[in-house]
Design a protein around this motif. Structure first.
Motif: not given
Length: 553
Positions: A355-358, A514, A517, A520, A523-524, A527-528
């Motif tokens: 989830h956190s890093i994909g 990526d 990058y 996204n 969104r990524e 998460k933090y």
């Protein structure tokens, strides 16, 4: 003792266990996982006077219980304990005496709350129980398979030999012994190590030993030895870790400290924390040596501990391939060894990374991570790594219970650099920057060889404060090749400093790893970051580095 005798009736002779118990009433110093002091010392001496299956008490206890229990007491006379003498009594239960049901006292007893070590003396009954020549703790009607407290640790075995007093001053003996005992105690708190008890290693005190023979005698793969030399107000402590198989030196360090009567315990603590962090942590010398050995094994022969070593490596070498192989390895191994608490805790880590890093995502990673963490804690309620993973799950879910769970995990062992470094990371992104950065600095101090991600909170904290050069200074120390966070921190710091060429290079490396990058990023990163304003500040730096960050991504 009645319950043990009853349980033994159903067992064959090799499985029967016989305990001696010593009970004293006196001052005890309490710390999270142990107690010590004169009260305990006297109890230990009383235990040696008891018969197998018997109980021996001190006069202080005798004065409190005489005439109040259906037992008799036989005086054993005065016995020396250090600089004092203690009158001892043997407990005698008359034939046919009616005793309280087994466990009645245990169920009603109050458990004292934990207090910081050396902060207070508590008046308490010190009870020492020995079985088969070694210190042990017994729980009625439980077997090792049923009770993780009784289960043997999974992981490498280490023996800590008494540190040698090289000062030529007999009065310094207490300091060298104290260092040794502190290291044994702190290493014992790590569930991933099997630490030989003090009683077994102190028999080598004053002897010239061959570590290979020590390893054979004690069944220890690793041996830690050291020396203490005091000159004036300066003390030098040298420690070295050796492989008992061939005597190879795996790690060595020298610590120089000023020593006064006022800072004696502080110096002991500092050196102990440094030694334990350097050799016993997840990234310490012991596990690095075992990882090297496990690399030559065929995948089909890997055990759960080998899989844990691979998972630990992931936190230094962030790659999707290593994540996948570690996850598959642990899932297979835990089918064969389902009671390995650390294995479940690390599997929770790997699920959370989906989830956190994909990395290698599958459905419901947070739910699977939570279940694995809960399994770790159910197997070992004191598993700090298991509680850390519970906190991580709450963090990724942005659940308010995260803060309590994080502090609960820290309290289990506030000197475990691996765990407090990770929890400092989570707390920082959840908005507790002061506490999070302080924990990061402590993790760095305890183990300078910690993975580079521990520098991320200080970098982002400086960035949020607008000190972009300081943010860059910390970002340059992360240094994990191929890990996107390395280039992310560099890009946003360079962007805010107007260093376009360097910013462009960092942004290019982000996109190389990526290509999606920029699309996204919101969104990524979201998460933090729990604080939307701080998230926008970071995205602003990335845009200034030349990345086309979308509003919806």
């Amino acid at each position: 003792q009645r319950q043990i005798a009853s349980d033994n009736e159903a067992l064959s002779d090799p499985r029967k266990m016989s305990f001696r118990i010593g009970i004293n009433l006196g001052d005890v110093v309490e710390e999270p996982d142990s107690i010590y002091g004169d009260g305990v010392t006297v109890a230990a001496r009383l235990e040696t006077l008891a018969e197998p299956g018997g109980i021996c008490i001190a006069r202080s206890v005798h004065e409190q219980v005489e005439g109040k229990l259906p037992v008799e007491f036989e005086s054993l006379g005065e016995h020396p304990v250090k600089t004092q003498t203690v009158r001892a009594y043997r407990v005698v239960v008359p034939e046919g005496a009616e005793m309280p049901p087994a466990g009645a006292q245990r169920e009603s007893a109050d458990v004292p709350s934990r207090k910081p070590r050396r902060m207070a003396l508590i008046a308490a009954a010190a009870v020492v129980v020995l079985v088969a020549g070694g210190v042990g703790v017994w729980f009625a009607n439980r077997t090792p398979a049923e009770d993780p407290i009784l289960a043997m640790p999974t992981g490498p075995t280490i023996a800590v030999l008494p540190f040698v007093n090289m000062s030529g001053d007999p009065e310094q003996e207490y300091f060298s012994d104290g260092i040794t005992e502190e290291i044994i105690t702190e290493l014992s708190r790590r569930s991933n190590l099997f630490v030989i008890a003090r009683n077994s290693t102190f028999r080598y005190k004053g002897q010239s030993v061959d570590v290979r023979q020590v390893g054979q005698d004690l069944g220890a793969r690793f041996v830690l030895e050291g020396s203490v030399r005091k000159s004036g107000d300066t003390v030098r402590v040298t420690a070295q870790l050796l492989d008992s198989g061939d005597g190879t030196h795996l790690w060595a360090e020298t610590y120089d400290r000023e020593l006064t009567g006022q800072n004696l315990f502080d110096v002991q603590d500092q050196i102990t924390e440094n030694v334990v962090g350097a050799i016993g942590g997840q990234y310490g010398a012991i596990h690095r040596a075992n990882l090297q050995a496990s690399r030559g094994k065929a995948p089909s022969s890997l055990e759960a501990y080998d899989c844990v070593l691979r998972a630990i490596t992931l936190l230094r070498q962030f790659t999707s391939e290593l994540h996948l192989s570690s996850r598959d390895c642990l899932e297979r191994a835990l089918e064969q060894d389902p009671d390995y608490a650390d294995g479940w805790a690390w599997l929770a880590y790997l699920y959370h990374f989906e989830h956190s890093i994909g990395y290698n995502p599958r459905p419901n990673p947070l739910e699977r991570g939570l279940m694995a963490a809960q399994r770790a804690i159910s197997l070992d309620s004191s598993s700090q790594l298991g509680h850390q993973q519970m906190a991580y799950n709450y963090f990724l879910s942005k659940h308010e219970g995260f803060f309590d769970k994080a502090n609960e995990a820290i309290a289990i062992d506030p000197n475990n650099s691996d765990v407090i470094g990770a929890l400092g990371y989570y707390l920082s992104f959840a908005g507790e920057w002061e506490q999070g950065v302080a924990l990061s600095h402590k993790a760095i101090a305890l183990n300078p060889d910690h993975p580079g991600w521990v520098y991320i909170p200080p970098s982002i904290n400086a960035y949020i404060q607008g000190d972009y050069r300081e943010a860059l200074r910390w970002a340059e120390r992360v240094g994990i090749p191929g890990f996107f966070k390395t280039y992310e921190l560099l890009a946003m710091s360079y962007g805010q400093l107007g260093m376009q060429e360097e910013a462009g290079q960092a942004a290019a490396q982000l996109l190389e790893g990526d290509p999606d990058y920029a699309e996204n990023a919101r969104r990524e990163l979201g998460k933090y970051f729990w604080d939307e304003t701080q998230l926008e500040h970071v995205l602003d730096g990335l845009r200034k580095a030349g990345l086309d960050i979308t509003e919806e991504g």
